[in-house]
Design a protein around this motif. Structure first.
Motif, PDB file in Angstrom:
ATOM      1  N   VAL A  22      27.740 -12.241  30.529  1.00  0.00           N
ATOM      2  CA  VAL A  22      26.699 -12.007  31.535  1.00  0.00           C
ATOM      3  C   VAL A  22      26.595 -10.510  31.835  1.00  0.00           C
ATOM      4  O   VAL A  22      25.493  -9.966  31.925  1.00  0.00           O
ATOM      5  CB  VAL A  22      26.979 -12.805  32.824  1.00  0.00           C
ATOM      6  CG1 VAL A  22      25.996 -12.419  33.920  1.00  0.00           C
ATOM      7  CG2 VAL A  22      26.893 -14.299  32.561  1.00  0.00           C
ATOM      8  N   TYR A  23      27.735  -9.847  31.961  1.00  0.00           N
ATOM      9  CA  TYR A  23      27.716  -8.399  32.210  1.00  0.00           C
ATOM     10  C   TYR A  23      27.059  -7.642  31.052  1.00  0.00           C
ATOM     11  O   TYR A  23      26.294  -6.697  31.275  1.00  0.00           O
ATOM     12  CB  TYR A  23      29.125  -7.863  32.443  1.00  0.00           C
ATOM     13  CG  TYR A  23      29.702  -8.209  33.793  1.00  0.00           C
ATOM     14  CD1 TYR A  23      28.919  -8.200  34.944  1.00  0.00           C
ATOM     15  CD2 TYR A  23      31.037  -8.546  33.925  1.00  0.00           C
ATOM     16  CE1 TYR A  23      29.451  -8.521  36.172  1.00  0.00           C
ATOM     17  CE2 TYR A  23      31.577  -8.867  35.159  1.00  0.00           C
ATOM     18  CZ  TYR A  23      30.776  -8.847  36.285  1.00  0.00           C
ATOM     19  OH  TYR A  23      31.309  -9.159  37.506  1.00  0.00           O
ATOM     20  N   TRP A  25      24.771  -8.860  29.057  1.00  0.00           N
ATOM     21  CA  TRP A  25      23.341  -9.138  29.161  1.00  0.00           C
ATOM     22  C   TRP A  25      22.696  -8.252  30.223  1.00  0.00           C
ATOM     23  O   TRP A  25      21.602  -7.719  30.013  1.00  0.00           O
ATOM     24  CB  TRP A  25      23.103 -10.610  29.501  1.00  0.00           C
ATOM     25  CG  TRP A  25      21.648 -10.929  29.645  1.00  0.00           C
ATOM     26  CD1 TRP A  25      20.787 -11.254  28.650  1.00  0.00           C
ATOM     27  CD2 TRP A  25      20.883 -10.901  30.856  1.00  0.00           C
ATOM     28  NE1 TRP A  25      19.524 -11.444  29.170  1.00  0.00           N
ATOM     29  CE2 TRP A  25      19.554 -11.229  30.524  1.00  0.00           C
ATOM     30  CE3 TRP A  25      21.190 -10.637  32.179  1.00  0.00           C
ATOM     31  CZ2 TRP A  25      18.554 -11.302  31.464  1.00  0.00           C
ATOM     32  CZ3 TRP A  25      20.186 -10.712  33.115  1.00  0.00           C
ATOM     33  CH2 TRP A  25      18.880 -11.040  32.758  1.00  0.00           C
ATOM     34  N   GLU A  26      23.389  -8.081  31.362  1.00  0.00           N
ATOM     35  CA  GLU A  26      22.844  -7.242  32.438  1.00  0.00           C
ATOM     36  C   GLU A  26      22.721  -5.786  31.990  1.00  0.00           C
ATOM     37  O   GLU A  26      21.764  -5.106  32.354  1.00  0.00           O
ATOM     38  CB  GLU A  26      23.716  -7.343  33.687  1.00  0.00           C
ATOM     39  CG  GLU A  26      23.573  -8.667  34.404  1.00  0.00           C
ATOM     40  CD  GLU A  26      24.483  -8.794  35.612  1.00  0.00           C
ATOM     41  OE1 GLU A  26      25.358  -7.915  35.823  1.00  0.00           O
ATOM     42  OE2 GLU A  26      24.324  -9.784  36.358  1.00  0.00           O
ATOM     43  N   ASN A  29      19.714  -5.497  29.636  1.00  0.00           N
ATOM     44  CA  ASN A  29      18.433  -5.777  30.280  1.00  0.00           C
ATOM     45  C   ASN A  29      18.429  -5.238  31.708  1.00  0.00           C
ATOM     46  O   ASN A  29      18.359  -6.015  32.667  1.00  0.00           O
ATOM     47  CB  ASN A  29      18.170  -7.281  30.296  1.00  0.00           C
ATOM     48  CG  ASN A  29      18.144  -7.873  28.911  1.00  0.00           C
ATOM     49  OD1 ASN A  29      17.234  -7.619  28.142  1.00  0.00           O
ATOM     50  ND2 ASN A  29      19.165  -8.637  28.577  1.00  0.00           N
ATOM     51  N   PRO A  30      18.466  -3.921  31.862  1.00  0.00           N
ATOM     52  CA  PRO A  30      18.580  -3.358  33.219  1.00  0.00           C
ATOM     53  C   PRO A  30      17.344  -3.580  34.086  1.00  0.00           C
ATOM     54  O   PRO A  30      17.440  -3.558  35.316  1.00  0.00           O
ATOM     55  CB  PRO A  30      18.815  -1.876  32.969  1.00  0.00           C
ATOM     56  CG  PRO A  30      18.240  -1.624  31.621  1.00  0.00           C
ATOM     57  CD  PRO A  30      18.424  -2.896  30.842  1.00  0.00           C
ATOM     58  N   LYS A  32      15.485  -6.324  34.163  1.00  0.00           N
ATOM     59  CA  LYS A  32      15.307  -7.725  34.536  1.00  0.00           C
ATOM     60  C   LYS A  32      16.103  -8.040  35.795  1.00  0.00           C
ATOM     61  O   LYS A  32      17.049  -7.366  36.149  1.00  0.00           O
ATOM     62  CB  LYS A  32      15.739  -8.642  33.395  1.00  0.00           C
ATOM     63  CG  LYS A  32      14.813  -8.557  32.198  1.00  0.00           C
ATOM     64  CD  LYS A  32      15.041  -9.699  31.280  1.00  0.00           C
ATOM     65  CE  LYS A  32      14.024  -9.632  30.149  1.00  0.00           C
ATOM     66  NZ  LYS A  32      14.144 -10.761  29.253  1.00  0.00           N
ATOM     67  N   ASP A  33      15.717  -9.113  36.464  1.00  0.00           N
ATOM     68  CA  ASP A  33      16.372  -9.542  37.695  1.00  0.00           C
ATOM     69  C   ASP A  33      17.772 -10.076  37.379  1.00  0.00           C
ATOM     70  O   ASP A  33      17.940 -10.934  36.518  1.00  0.00           O
ATOM     71  CB  ASP A  33      15.533 -10.627  38.361  1.00  0.00           C
ATOM     72  CG  ASP A  33      16.068 -11.011  39.719  1.00  0.00           C
ATOM     73  OD1 ASP A  33      16.791 -10.195  40.333  1.00  0.00           O
ATOM     74  OD2 ASP A  33      15.759 -12.129  40.174  1.00  0.00           O
ATOM     75  N   ASN A  34      18.763  -9.572  38.082  1.00  0.00           N
ATOM     76  CA  ASN A  34      20.152  -9.945  37.826  1.00  0.00           C
ATOM     77  C   ASN A  34      20.628 -11.118  38.671  1.00  0.00           C
ATOM     78  O   ASN A  34      21.780 -11.511  38.571  1.00  0.00           O
ATOM     79  CB  ASN A  34      21.074  -8.744  38.082  1.00  0.00           C
ATOM     80  CG  ASN A  34      20.882  -7.660  37.059  1.00  0.00           C
ATOM     81  OD1 ASN A  34      20.394  -7.907  35.955  1.00  0.00           O
ATOM     82  ND2 ASN A  34      21.271  -6.458  37.398  1.00  0.00           N
ATOM     83  N   GLY A  37      22.009 -14.003  36.639  1.00  0.00           N
ATOM     84  CA  GLY A  37      23.306 -13.651  36.071  1.00  0.00           C
ATOM     85  C   GLY A  37      24.408 -13.704  37.113  1.00  0.00           C
ATOM     86  O   GLY A  37      25.514 -14.186  36.845  1.00  0.00           O
ATOM     87  N   GLU A  38      24.113 -13.220  38.301  1.00  0.00           N
ATOM     88  CA  GLU A  38      25.101 -13.259  39.381  1.00  0.00           C
ATOM     89  C   GLU A  38      25.423 -14.694  39.769  1.00  0.00           C
ATOM     90  O   GLU A  38      26.575 -15.015  40.081  1.00  0.00           O
ATOM     91  CB  GLU A  38      24.587 -12.482  40.589  1.00  0.00           C
ATOM     92  CG  GLU A  38      24.514 -10.982  40.359  1.00  0.00           C
ATOM     93  CD  GLU A  38      23.825 -10.241  41.494  1.00  0.00           C
ATOM     94  OE1 GLU A  38      23.521 -10.862  42.530  1.00  0.00           O
ATOM     95  OE2 GLU A  38      23.598  -9.038  41.316  1.00  0.00           O
TER      96      GLU A  38
END
Length: 88
Positions: A22-23, A25-26, A29-30, A32-34, A37-38
Motif C-alpha cells: 500500500v505504501y 502504491w501511495e 500515485n501521489p 490520488k486519494d490515499n 490505502g489508509e
C-alpha cells in the motif's frame, strides 16, 4: 513451541508485506486519494492484532486444530486485503 512462533512470523510477514505494498502504491500515485490505502492499512493492523491475540490464547484444548484455523483465517484475510490493494 515452534509452531506458534512460526505462525506469529507468518502473520507478521504477510500483513507487513500488504502494508508495504500500500505504501508503494501511495508513492507511485501521489496525486490520488490515499484514504482507501489508509483504510486497507488500518484493516491489516486490526487483523494483525486479532490474529496475534488468537495465537496467544492459552485456553485452547486442541492446539493443532486451533492453529490450522488461524492459518486459514490468515490466508482468507490476506487474499481479501490483496484484492483491495489490486483494486486501488
Amino acid at each position: 513451541m515452534a509452531n506458534k512462533r512460526d505462525l506469529k512470523k507468518d502473520i507478521n510477514y504477510v500483513l507487513g508485506d500488504i502494508i508495504e505494498e500500500v505504501y508503494v502504491w501511495e508513492l507511485d500515485n501521489p496525486k490520488k486519494d490515499n484514504k482507501k490505502g489508509e483504510a486497507i492499512i488500518d484493516e491489516a493492523i486490526k487483523s494483525f492484532d486479532e490474529l496475534i491475540e488468537r495465537v496467544n490464547d492459552r485456553s485452547i484444548e486442541n492446539p493443532s486444530k486451533h492453529f490450522k484455523a488461524i492459518r486459514k483465517d490468515l490466508e482468507k484475510t490476506a487474499q481479501t486485503l490483496v484484492d483491495k490493494v489490486n483494486a486501488l
